[in-house]
Design a protein around this motif. Structure first.
Motif, PDB file in Angstrom:
ATOM      1  N   ALA A 320       0.830  -1.210   0.000  1.00 13.74           N
ATOM      2  CA  ALA A 320       0.000   0.000   0.000  1.00 13.74           C
ATOM      3  C   ALA A 320       0.866   1.262   0.000  1.00 13.74           C
ATOM      4  CB  ALA A 320      -0.908   0.003   1.217  1.00 13.74           C
ATOM      5  N   VAL A 321       0.354   2.287  -0.679  1.00 12.48           N
ATOM      6  CA  VAL A 321       0.956   3.626  -0.576  1.00 12.48           C
ATOM      7  C   VAL A 321       0.301   4.292   0.626  1.00 12.48           C
ATOM      8  CG1 VAL A 321       1.259   5.856  -1.733  1.00 12.48           C
ATOM      9  CG2 VAL A 321       0.992   3.792  -3.080  1.00 12.48           C
ATOM     10  N   LEU A 322       1.102   4.947   1.447  1.00 14.35           N
ATOM     11  CA  LEU A 322       0.549   5.609   2.633  1.00 14.35           C
ATOM     12  C   LEU A 322       0.704   7.118   2.492  1.00 14.35           C
ATOM     13  CD1 LEU A 322      -0.565   5.658   5.524  1.00 14.35           C
ATOM     14  CD2 LEU A 322       1.740   5.165   6.350  1.00 14.35           C
ATOM     15  N   GLN A 323      -0.434   7.801   2.456  1.00 14.33           N
ATOM     16  CA  GLN A 323      -0.426   9.264   2.309  1.00 14.33           C
ATOM     17  C   GLN A 323      -0.737   9.916   3.649  1.00 14.33           C
ATOM     18  OE1 GLN A 323      -2.698  10.889  -0.998  1.00 14.33           O
ATOM     19  NE2 GLN A 323      -3.397  12.618   0.222  1.00 14.33           N
ATOM     20  N   THR A 334       8.592  16.155  10.367  1.00 13.05           N
ATOM     21  CA  THR A 334       9.344  15.138  11.117  1.00 13.05           C
ATOM     22  C   THR A 334       8.894  13.743  10.707  1.00 13.05           C
ATOM     23  OG1 THR A 334       9.220  16.706  12.924  1.00 13.05           O
ATOM     24  CG2 THR A 334      10.060  14.516  13.464  1.00 13.05           C
ATOM     25  N   LEU A 335       7.581  13.566  10.569  1.00 14.12           N
ATOM     26  CA  LEU A 335       7.072  12.241  10.195  1.00 14.12           C
ATOM     27  C   LEU A 335       7.516  11.872   8.780  1.00 14.12           C
ATOM     28  CD1 LEU A 335       3.462  12.357  11.686  1.00 14.12           C
ATOM     29  CD2 LEU A 335       5.393  10.994  12.511  1.00 14.12           C
ATOM     30  N   LEU A 336       7.466  12.858   7.890  1.00 15.32           N
ATOM     31  CA  LEU A 336       7.874  12.581   6.511  1.00 15.32           C
ATOM     32  C   LEU A 336       9.340  12.137   6.488  1.00 15.32           C
ATOM     33  CD1 LEU A 336       7.247  12.628   3.481  1.00 15.32           C
ATOM     34  CD2 LEU A 336       7.872  15.040   3.463  1.00 15.32           C
ATOM     35  N   GLN A 337      10.169  12.892   7.201  1.00 13.84           N
ATOM     36  CA  GLN A 337      11.595  12.548   7.197  1.00 13.84           C
ATOM     37  C   GLN A 337      11.850  11.216   7.888  1.00 13.84           C
ATOM     38  OE1 GLN A 337      12.922  16.272   8.637  1.00 13.84           O
ATOM     39  NE2 GLN A 337      13.183  17.103   6.584  1.00 13.84           N
ATOM     40  N   ARG A 338      11.006  10.892   8.837  1.00  9.12           N
ATOM     41  CA  ARG A 338      11.172   9.653   9.601  1.00  9.12           C
ATOM     42  C   ARG A 338      10.960   8.407   8.735  1.00  9.12           C
ATOM     43  NH1 ARG A 338      10.983   9.242  15.104  1.00  9.12           N
ATOM     44  NH2 ARG A 338      10.010   7.437  16.076  1.00  9.12           N
ATOM     45  N   ASP A 341      12.564   7.481   3.579  1.00 10.18           N
ATOM     46  CA  ASP A 341      13.673   6.768   2.935  1.00 10.18           C
ATOM     47  C   ASP A 341      13.479   5.261   2.892  1.00 10.18           C
ATOM     48  OD1 ASP A 341      14.903   9.114   2.411  1.00 10.18           O
ATOM     49  OD2 ASP A 341      16.153   9.096   4.220  1.00 10.18           O
ATOM     50  N   HIS A 342      12.520   4.743   3.645  1.00 11.67           N
ATOM     51  CA  HIS A 342      12.349   3.287   3.625  1.00 11.67           C
ATOM     52  C   HIS A 342      10.900   2.824   3.616  1.00 11.67           C
ATOM     53  CE1 HIS A 342      12.702   4.688   7.717  1.00 11.67           C
ATOM     54  NE2 HIS A 342      13.955   4.990   7.464  1.00 11.67           N
ATOM     55  N   HIS A 343       9.951   3.741   3.508  1.00 13.19           N
ATOM     56  CA  HIS A 343       8.539   3.348   3.428  1.00 13.19           C
ATOM     57  C   HIS A 343       7.917   4.036   2.213  1.00 13.19           C
ATOM     58  CE1 HIS A 343       9.291   2.519   7.697  1.00 13.19           C
ATOM     59  NE2 HIS A 343       8.223   1.745   7.676  1.00 13.19           N
ATOM     60  N   LEU A 344       6.871   3.391   1.672  1.00 12.94           N
ATOM     61  CA  LEU A 344       6.192   3.989   0.506  1.00 12.94           C
ATOM     62  C   LEU A 344       5.183   5.026   1.017  1.00 12.94           C
ATOM     63  CD1 LEU A 344       6.065   3.854  -2.536  1.00 12.94           C
ATOM     64  CD2 LEU A 344       4.319   2.104  -2.371  1.00 12.94           C
ATOM     65  N   VAL A 345       5.701   6.178   1.402  1.00 13.30           N
ATOM     66  CA  VAL A 345       4.854   7.222   1.993  1.00 13.30           C
ATOM     67  C   VAL A 345       5.101   8.562   1.310  1.00 13.30           C
ATOM     68  CG1 VAL A 345       4.930   6.168   4.289  1.00 13.30           C
ATOM     69  CG2 VAL A 345       6.545   7.972   3.729  1.00 13.30           C
ATOM     70  N   GLY A 552       1.147   5.675  -9.697  1.00 15.59           N
ATOM     71  CA  GLY A 552       2.466   5.331 -10.235  1.00 15.59           C
ATOM     72  C   GLY A 552       3.308   4.600  -9.195  1.00 15.59           C
ATOM     73  N   ALA A 553       3.293   5.126  -7.970  1.00 11.33           N
ATOM     74  CA  ALA A 553       4.103   4.518  -6.914  1.00 11.33           C
ATOM     75  C   ALA A 553       3.608   3.115  -6.584  1.00 11.33           C
ATOM     76  CB  ALA A 553       4.058   5.402  -5.667  1.00 11.33           C
ATOM     77  N   HIS A 554       2.292   2.949  -6.588  1.00 13.93           N
ATOM     78  CA  HIS A 554       1.738   1.640  -6.214  1.00 13.93           C
ATOM     79  C   HIS A 554       1.989   0.584  -7.284  1.00 13.93           C
ATOM     80  CE1 HIS A 554      -0.774  -1.536  -4.824  1.00 13.93           C
ATOM     81  NE2 HIS A 554      -1.526  -1.455  -5.913  1.00 13.93           N
ATOM     82  N   ILE A 555       1.594   0.893  -8.532  1.00 14.55           N
ATOM     83  CA  ILE A 555       1.727  -0.169  -9.539  1.00 14.55           C
ATOM     84  C   ILE A 555       3.186  -0.334  -9.982  1.00 14.55           C
ATOM     85  CG2 ILE A 555      -0.665  -0.017 -10.338  1.00 14.55           C
ATOM     86  CD1 ILE A 555       0.249   1.509 -12.749  1.00 14.55           C
ATOM     87  N   GLY A 556       3.972   0.731  -9.853  1.00 16.21           N
ATOM     88  CA  GLY A 556       5.395   0.608 -10.188  1.00 16.21           C
ATOM     89  C   GLY A 556       6.189  -0.036  -9.052  1.00 16.21           C
ATOM     90  N   LYS A 557       5.527  -0.240  -7.915  1.00 20.46           N
ATOM     91  CA  LYS A 557       6.183  -0.802  -6.707  1.00 20.46           C
ATOM     92  C   LYS A 557       7.512  -0.083  -6.449  1.00 20.46           C
ATOM     93  CE  LYS A 557       4.110  -5.418  -6.713  1.00 20.46           C
ATOM     94  NZ  LYS A 557       3.246  -5.361  -7.891  1.00 20.46           N
ATOM     95  N   THR A 558       7.401   1.237  -6.327  1.00 18.28           N
ATOM     96  CA  THR A 558       8.622   2.044  -6.268  1.00 18.28           C
ATOM     97  C   THR A 558       9.300   2.030  -4.884  1.00 18.28           C
ATOM     98  OG1 THR A 558       7.365   4.032  -5.718  1.00 18.28           O
ATOM     99  CG2 THR A 558       7.745   3.621  -8.050  1.00 18.28           C
ATOM    100  N   LYS A 559       8.647   1.448  -3.907  1.00 16.93           N
ATOM    101  CA  LYS A 559       9.188   1.300  -2.538  1.00 16.93           C
ATOM    102  C   LYS A 559       9.276   2.620  -1.755  1.00 16.93           C
ATOM    103  CE  LYS A 559      10.889  -3.185  -2.650  1.00 16.93           C
ATOM    104  NZ  LYS A 559      10.251  -3.589  -3.889  1.00 16.93           N
TER     105      LYS A 559
END
Ligand SMILES: O=C([O-])CC(=O)C(=O)O
Ligand SMILES: [Mg+2]
Length: 655
Positions: A320-323, A334-338, A341-345, A552-559
């Motif tokens: 899932a993409v998390l918005q 702070t949450l965005l930076q947290r 780099d390793h979650h699809l957010v 794009g992020a979801h179907i491309g599985k961009t991580k």
């Protein structure tokens, strides 16, 4: 004399017990008996006599209803549904004990605060007497929402509850007309009144009360395959401030757009709210408010809860993409930076708004007949140094570096940022890093620390004026007229939402500048007639970006969602404006084409992610096949609202 000995039940003062004693005394007259014990001679006989004269013992049935359903299925059954269930045992709670929601698998499927049958009745009674949709004069004032818009919202809401396919067909066929009803600005009114409008829950409700339970409670959601999640903590809903759990209207509205605009399947999106309390005293005091009655949790405890939420949803739905949506500035960045780099957010207010603003400026340059490189020549005044404002400034500066060839420092020198205290300069003590980069140097500044907007506009002579303060009418007639005096075609974007928080209306900007300004606003605005000419107002709203970006992020599985992906979305959007619309002064493409726009944005995002080496093999192959094939591949993932034939699978039989 016989002595009466009656075994006391739990409370001798209970009315029931007293009544029982009275009945008993009446039955035996003045004589007393010992019940069930060994007494003097003849007791057995007397006892039998008493037994014969006592009213028969009728066991009182336990008030239990046997149910063969759990979770969402139970809530959607009008016979068993009780509306809001008690999650937090409180003294006043006459609703459900805490254990019941565990037993019935509904933890997280309902708002946290308790309710009673009486309160529910009162609410319906109010609707019965005064109309279901209550639009008060202050709603119109704060949200810019009329009774007519609220009535339409109600029609669509009822339809969505009855028939989602029809709802989405209707929405898609009438997107430009209905987007303002299911989304901004009507959604602002929905959030302000969520506690009055609440009828049935949608999405998942997490609260500080669920600490250490989230990983398990996500399994109460009846869908194994979730593709997109939008979450808020309700702390900064549009420009309306802290609305606590009422903010749930925002993830619902955003995900309606995910499905309508980008074709996410409606059964595979999940609106979420994290209730950490609210500092909105009026809401907390309202008996119908559905959230926790506590001030907001902050500090490490807050981040622990959000971490737990992110881990729980990502563990169950790793694709899932998390918005993140409408978190207050203090936490949003702070949450965005947290996680980024390793979650699809991504954070829509910071990144989505930023991309749409840059896209609008490129669109504005097209209207002015200039290439994207001309961005570097602009002088930009931005009112609002919150998460949205600084995200926008940062993105435009990145555009100046990429397209205009400026250094980051030279790009920063093109901006004048104002907050509630006026122009931000390096004089200000304790500026956070993301603001200080854009604070004006004190030595060579034309305008000075704390200068008001009018002064800054007069001294700086900007070509672009952006409003992201959420503070209402800051673009006064004087400010607008100063913009028009020094600049032939000023670009003016009042981007705050909802309508009442916008810095000016289309009418004001267009009439004061004599129709010369290039205008777009965050909330939709009507066209303006001036000297026999019609000026159409564009909508500078992130709804152009987030559905396609997420697709794009979801179907491309961009991580992950990178800055490059956002830049790609911002650059492609203005290229999709038709020449006719450019000639009419529009800086964004027509919303009627939203599906196509979202598909193009998704394709651009996937191409960029592929170039950076993080898409799945299937997406990489689609990119390699060429643009048309990529677009087809993207569109093949989009849900279309049509009826399909249904097949029955008996329980226990695997698909
Ligand atoms: O919801 C909207 O219309 C745009 C947005 O994200 C905000 O204003 O917070
Ligand atoms: Mg928002």
């Amino acid at each position: 004399m016989w002595r009466l000995l009656v075994r006391s039940c739990s409370s001798s003062s209970s009315r029931q017990h007293k009544q029982q004693q009275q009945r008993l005394a009446a039955a035996v007259g003045s004589r007393c008996y010992t019940i069930g014990g060994t007494t003097e001679g003849g007791s057995q006989k007397k006892h039998e006599e008493l037994q014969a004269r006592l009213p028969p013992f009728v066991p009182k049935p336990e008030p239990v209803t046997i149910v063969h359903k759990q979770g969402m299925e139970l809530l959607h059954d009008p016979w068993y549904n009780k509306g809001k269930w008690s999650m937090v045992p409180t003294v006043s709670s006459t609703a459900f004990p805490h254990s019941e929601r565990e037993r019935m698998g509904v933890r997280g499927l309902l708002p946290p605060r308790t309710t009673t049958l009486q309160l529910q009745e009162d609410r319906i009674m109010a609707a019965y007497k005064h109309g279901v949709v209550l639009v008060k004069p202050e709603d119109v004032a704060t949200g810019g929402v009329t009774s007519e818009m609220a009535r339409k919202w109600k029609v669509l809401q009822d339809l969505q509850n009855r028939n989602e396919t029809l709802f989405y067909k209707l929405l898609l066929d009438n997107f430009a007309e209905m987007a303002p009803i299911i989304y901004t600005p009507t959604v602002g009114w929905v959030c302000s009144n969520y506690h009055n409008l609440y009828r049935r829950p949608r999405g998942m409700f997490f609260s500080s009360y669920d600490k250490d339970h989230m990983a398990a409670m996500v399994y109460n959601w009846p869908q194994d395959d979730v593709h997109a999640i939008v979450v808020t903590d309700g702390s900064r809903i549009l420009g309306l401030g802290d609305l606590g759990i009422n903010g749930m209207g925002i993830p619902c509205g955003k995900l309606d757009l995910y499905s309508a605009a980008a074709g996410f399947h409606p059964s595979k999106v999940l609106p979420c709210v994290i209730d950490v309390g609210t500092n909105n005293a009026a809401l907390r005091a309202d008996p119908l408010y559905c959230g926790l009655d506590q001030p907001r949790i902050t500090g490490p405890a807050y981040y622990e809860l959000v971490d737990e939420f992110v881990n729980a949803v990502m563990a169950r739905w790793p694709n899932a993409v998390l918005q993140f949506e409408d978190f207050q500035m203090a936490h949003a960045l702070t949450l965005l930076q947290r996680y980024r780099d390793h979650h699809l957010v991504f954070n829509d207010d910071i990144q989505g708004t930023a991309a749409v603003a840059l896209a609008g400026l490129y669109g504005g340059l097209r209207v002015l007949g200039k290439p994207q490189e001309a961005l570097a020549e602009q002088r930009i005044v931005c009112v609002g140094a919150g998460s949205a404002g600084m995200g926008v400034v940062r993105q435009i500066a990145a555009g100046m570096v990429k397209r205009g060839g400026l250094t980051p420092e030279a790009a920063a020198s093109k901006f004048w940022v104002l907050d509630a205290q006026g122009l931000v300069t390096q004089y200000r003590p304790g500026l956070p890093g993301y603001v200080s980069r854009f604070a004006r140097p004190t030595s060579c500044s034309v305008a000075e620390e704390g200068d008001g907007l009018l002064d800054v506009v007069r001294k700086v002579r900007p070509t672009v004026l952006l409003g992201l303060a959420g503070a209402g009418k800051l673009f006064t007639t004087e400010v607008l007229s100063a913009m028009g005096q020094h600049c032939e075609r000023p670009i003016i974007f009042p981007m705050s939402n909802p309508t009442s928080k916008m810095e000016c209306t289309s009418q004001e900007a267009i009439s004061v500048t004599g129709g010369r300004c290039v205008f777009a606003s965050g909330s939709p605005q009507p066209s303006v007639e001036l000297d026999g000419k019609t000026y159409v107002a564009g909508q500078a709203n992130n709804l152009y970006i987030f559905p396609g970006l997420a697709l794009g992020a979801h179907i491309g599985k961009t991580k992950i969602v990178t800055d490059n992906m956002l830049m790609a979305a911002a650059e492609i959007l203005p290229q999709l404006i038709s020449d006719k619309d450019v000639a009419a002064g529009l800086v964004y493409p027509s919303l009627e084409d939203i599906r196509l726009l979202s598909a193009e944005i998704a394709a651009a995002v996937i191409k960029t992610a592929a170039a950076d080496g993080h898409v799945c093999d299937e997406a990489a192959a689609a990119v390699a096949a060429g643009h048309v094939q990529l677009l087809d591949w993207v569109r093949g993932h989009m849900f279309t609202p049509t009826y399909s034939s249904l097949a029955y699978l008996p329980p226990g039989i695997k698909e």
